[in-house]
Scaffold this motif. Structure first.
Motif, PDB file in Angstrom:
ATOM      1  N   HIS A  17       0.782  -1.170  -0.076  1.00  0.00           N
ATOM      2  CA  HIS A  17      -0.141   0.116   0.002  1.00  0.00           C
ATOM      3  C   HIS A  17       0.880   1.242   0.009  1.00  0.00           C
ATOM      4  O   HIS A  17       0.273   2.434   0.160  1.00  0.00           O
ATOM      5  CB  HIS A  17      -0.894   0.127   1.106  1.00  0.00           C
ATOM      6  N   ASP A  18       2.193   1.095  -0.136  1.00  0.00           N
ATOM      7  CA  ASP A  18       2.957   2.221  -0.066  1.00  0.00           C
ATOM      8  C   ASP A  18       2.546   3.057  -1.417  1.00  0.00           C
ATOM      9  O   ASP A  18       2.558   2.474  -2.431  1.00  0.00           O
ATOM     10  CB  ASP A  18       4.394   1.928  -0.320  1.00  0.00           C
ATOM     11  N   SER A  19       2.644   4.339  -1.580  1.00  0.00           N
ATOM     12  CA  SER A  19       2.429   5.197  -2.607  1.00  0.00           C
ATOM     13  C   SER A  19       3.821   5.046  -3.503  1.00  0.00           C
ATOM     14  O   SER A  19       4.779   4.955  -2.955  1.00  0.00           O
ATOM     15  CB  SER A  19       2.066   6.674  -2.411  1.00  0.00           C
ATOM     16  N   ILE A  20       3.346   5.524  -4.872  1.00  0.00           N
ATOM     17  CA  ILE A  20       4.665   5.382  -5.832  1.00  0.00           C
ATOM     18  C   ILE A  20       5.664   6.646  -5.264  1.00  0.00           C
ATOM     19  O   ILE A  20       6.791   6.237  -5.283  1.00  0.00           O
ATOM     20  CB  ILE A  20       3.913   5.800  -6.937  1.00  0.00           C
ATOM     21  N   THR A  21       5.325   7.432  -4.522  1.00  0.00           N
ATOM     22  CA  THR A  21       6.098   8.582  -3.987  1.00  0.00           C
ATOM     23  C   THR A  21       6.840   7.987  -2.896  1.00  0.00           C
ATOM     24  O   THR A  21       8.139   8.177  -2.921  1.00  0.00           O
ATOM     25  CB  THR A  21       5.339   9.877  -3.550  1.00  0.00           C
ATOM     26  N   VAL A  22       6.269   7.485  -2.201  1.00  0.00           N
ATOM     27  CA  VAL A  22       7.199   6.598  -1.065  1.00  0.00           C
ATOM     28  C   VAL A  22       8.137   5.640  -1.741  1.00  0.00           C
ATOM     29  O   VAL A  22       9.403   5.889  -1.200  1.00  0.00           O
ATOM     30  CB  VAL A  22       6.273   6.160   0.122  1.00  0.00           C
ATOM     31  N   ALA A  23       7.846   4.935  -2.576  1.00  0.00           N
ATOM     32  CA  ALA A  23       8.605   3.829  -3.137  1.00  0.00           C
ATOM     33  C   ALA A  23       9.837   4.680  -3.764  1.00  0.00           C
ATOM     34  O   ALA A  23      10.890   4.039  -3.779  1.00  0.00           O
ATOM     35  CB  ALA A  23       8.009   3.124  -3.986  1.00  0.00           C
ATOM     36  N   MET A  24       9.725   5.776  -4.443  1.00  0.00           N
ATOM     37  CA  MET A  24      10.518   6.459  -5.302  1.00  0.00           C
ATOM     38  C   MET A  24      11.545   7.370  -4.352  1.00  0.00           C
ATOM     39  O   MET A  24      12.629   7.458  -4.701  1.00  0.00           O
ATOM     40  CB  MET A  24      10.020   7.288  -6.234  1.00  0.00           C
ATOM     41  N   LYS A  25      11.003   8.201  -3.309  1.00  0.00           N
ATOM     42  CA  LYS A  25      11.622   9.020  -2.573  1.00  0.00           C
ATOM     43  C   LYS A  25      12.462   8.578  -1.410  1.00  0.00           C
ATOM     44  O   LYS A  25      13.280   8.958  -1.046  1.00  0.00           O
ATOM     45  CB  LYS A  25      10.916  10.425  -2.440  1.00  0.00           C
ATOM     46  N   GLN A  26      11.333   7.710  -0.611  1.00  0.00           N
ATOM     47  CA  GLN A  26      11.775   7.543   0.569  1.00  0.00           C
ATOM     48  C   GLN A  26      12.327   5.868   1.170  1.00  0.00           C
ATOM     49  O   GLN A  26      12.788   5.585   2.022  1.00  0.00           O
ATOM     50  CB  GLN A  26      10.508   7.595   1.736  1.00  0.00           C
ATOM     51  N   LYS A  27      12.415   5.092  -0.098  1.00  0.00           N
ATOM     52  CA  LYS A  27      12.805   3.823   0.040  1.00  0.00           C
ATOM     53  C   LYS A  27      13.802   3.312  -0.880  1.00  0.00           C
ATOM     54  O   LYS A  27      13.435   2.316  -1.749  1.00  0.00           O
ATOM     55  CB  LYS A  27      11.443   2.752   0.138  1.00  0.00           C
ATOM     56  N   ARG A  28      14.898   4.129  -0.908  1.00  0.00           N
ATOM     57  CA  ARG A  28      15.833   3.958  -2.078  1.00  0.00           C
ATOM     58  C   ARG A  28      16.853   2.490  -1.564  1.00  0.00           C
ATOM     59  O   ARG A  28      17.503   2.053  -2.415  1.00  0.00           O
ATOM     60  CB  ARG A  28      16.641   4.972  -2.012  1.00  0.00           C
TER      61      ARG A  28
END
Lengths: 326, 326
Positions: free
Chosen positions: B60-71
């Protein structure tokens, strides 16, 4: 004169209708009088009137031709009879695009309705679900979707006797933020409309019966409807392939096929009475081109039921309450 | 770490893969090393390498979270390995939106591709049909539809070994003039593209197999795909209702159900190897969240097959020939 088996199926359907004990009205048959008489018993049974017309809208005539060049067609003339108060409902198995365009042109729209719409029942795990718009408006604006939702809700409530039917917006995800530009803009408008809006529903929710009314633009609706109609043929094809494996498979497939046919026959809600064009100032029911006499009869009874249950008055009230700022 | 049954199903799938005689490559497992080791035999079988990662992209992570916060996620890190040439393909049963966004971000796009796309096989009377876009791009422009057509055509030709596959534009009517604004504008562009374009196809044509490749915007594609997936459950429900009628109906339904289950199992082409994200400069295969170990194994073999058959090189050539004025 409309449909693949006109005028025979239409006339046979009308005959069944007027002979039924449920029939407390008269039916006006519009068409070529001599061709109609070929299929009618003589004398013409009580309850049937004839309106001779010179032209016919063909299944492949364009909307422009139907509107501008065929003003003497059975379709045009019959709708004029309704406009003039001679009859109170209209039923046709003819050219769908022409029925929609001529109904809107001749009957006019109900107050507040921008685009008349067609809603179709699909089967679901919880009974019939109304898919609206099912193909009348291929480019729908957010405000159109809201009106589809209101009209679909009224139709389902009044005709299926389902109080406060749930209305879902067909979309690619459950969250409010999901969707294309049109569905994202429609969400808050549906939220404010005088309907029981339950938010977005996905493709998989239609046959689950998550919502009683599924709102979508007519492009998506038309594709979903025609896609749904092609399931039974795929199943049939799969059966045939199975049967081809051996004589034993053939017997087994035939036995199964017979049962299955009965099981999925209930899925065809159109057979139960055509599809109404909602939002016009009158009653206009559109049947499949290949409508059986039974389907024609059911369409006529459905038109009468829409009048008896005051569908249009209820839509008018709902549209008025939607336009009043709360 | 992605999918409903991670890491167990992923690891079981990888184990089946490296133990298969078809396997002529190594598999890099990216994820939490200690959790992966719980499910791996010791010593770790030959052909499997581990890449320890600290984070996981949730379903359920948003795309933004996946791209910016979960490198440091397994997904992000594994795609970086492909970008850097350490591995040559990527497979995930995780968050679909995140796989699409991160694959595009990290691998980049093939020249000329505006929007990477996912294509899904649906069953038809003539074998599998590729529906493309199946949900990656909800607002598609006419030029996107053309690119979906080109990529879908290449994928079908190369992977299904079907020469010059027919490509149809999903629409509400057969005539060129039919459709919404996007489909009407896409028609002449598809006509000029280096593909075997056969014109518009309707909702009913998908399961008929009228075209090998059915092009549509991702909004329509997602709805059609999910709608299709809900057909077997409706059939199951219909069976259950039939079985409830009497003990005899129950026995008969059970016997039929067993046969039918086998017959429609072939409809699930996703089980055969996930869905490729086409148009990225690399190989990225997206599996269902509930992927079985067998599905995971098939996804890995499909990734390898895409490399062996030079899918991306062929897409690159087709895109180049499309942009050259003829």
């Amino acid at each position: 004169m409309g449909g693949d088996f006109a005028p025979r199926n239409v006339i046979d359907g009308v005959l069944s209708c007027v002979r039924s004990t449920r029939c407390d009205f008269r039916v006006l048959l519009a068409g070529d009088e001599s061709r109609m008489r070929e299929h009618l018993p003589s004398p013409i049974p009580d309850g049937i009137d004839l309106l001779h017309t010179e032209e016919t809208v063909g299944m492949h005539d364009s909307i422009t031709v139907a509107m501008k060049q065929k003003r003497q067609s059975s379709m045009y003339r019959a709708l004029e009879q309704q406009r003039d108060g001679v009859v109170h409902g209209f039923v046709s198995a003819g050219n769908t695009g022409a029925v929609m365009a001529l109904s809107t042109l001749i009957l006019g729209r109900l107050p507040g309705v921008e685009r008349p719409t067609i809603g179709t029942f699909l089967p679901s795990q919880k009974g019939p679900v109304l898919l609206i718009d099912a193909g009348a408006n291929v480019d729908s604006k957010p405000s159109h979707l809201v009106q589809f939702g209101i009209m679909g809700s009224v139709f389902t409530e009044v005709m299926m006797q389902r109080p406060a039917p749930t209305v879902g917006l067909l979309n690619v995800g459950e969250e409010e933020s999901k969707g294309n530009d049109v569905s994202i803009a429609a969400w808050p408008l549906l939220q404010q409309a005088p309907i029981n809006f339950i938010g977005n529903v996905e493709g998989r929710d239609i046959l689950k019966g998550t919502a009683d009314v599924v709102v979508c633009d007519g492009f998506t609706g038309n594709i979903v409807l025609k896609f749904a109609e092609s399931f039974p043929p795929l199943l049939k094809h799969t059966f045939r392939k199975y049967a081809d494996r051996s004589p034993l498979h053939k017997i087994w497939a035939a036995l199964m096929g017979r049962t299955l046919k009965g099981m999925i026959r209930d899925w065809d809600y159109q057979e139960h009475g055509g599809v109404p064009l909602l939002g016009v100032n009158g009653v206009s029911i559109i049947g499949h081109g290949s409508s059986s006499p039974k389907a024609i009869m059911n369409m006529i009874f459905r038109a009468k039921e829409m009048l008896d249950r005051h569908v249009n008055e209820t839509i008018r009230d709902a549209m008025a309450s939607a336009s009043t700022p709360s």
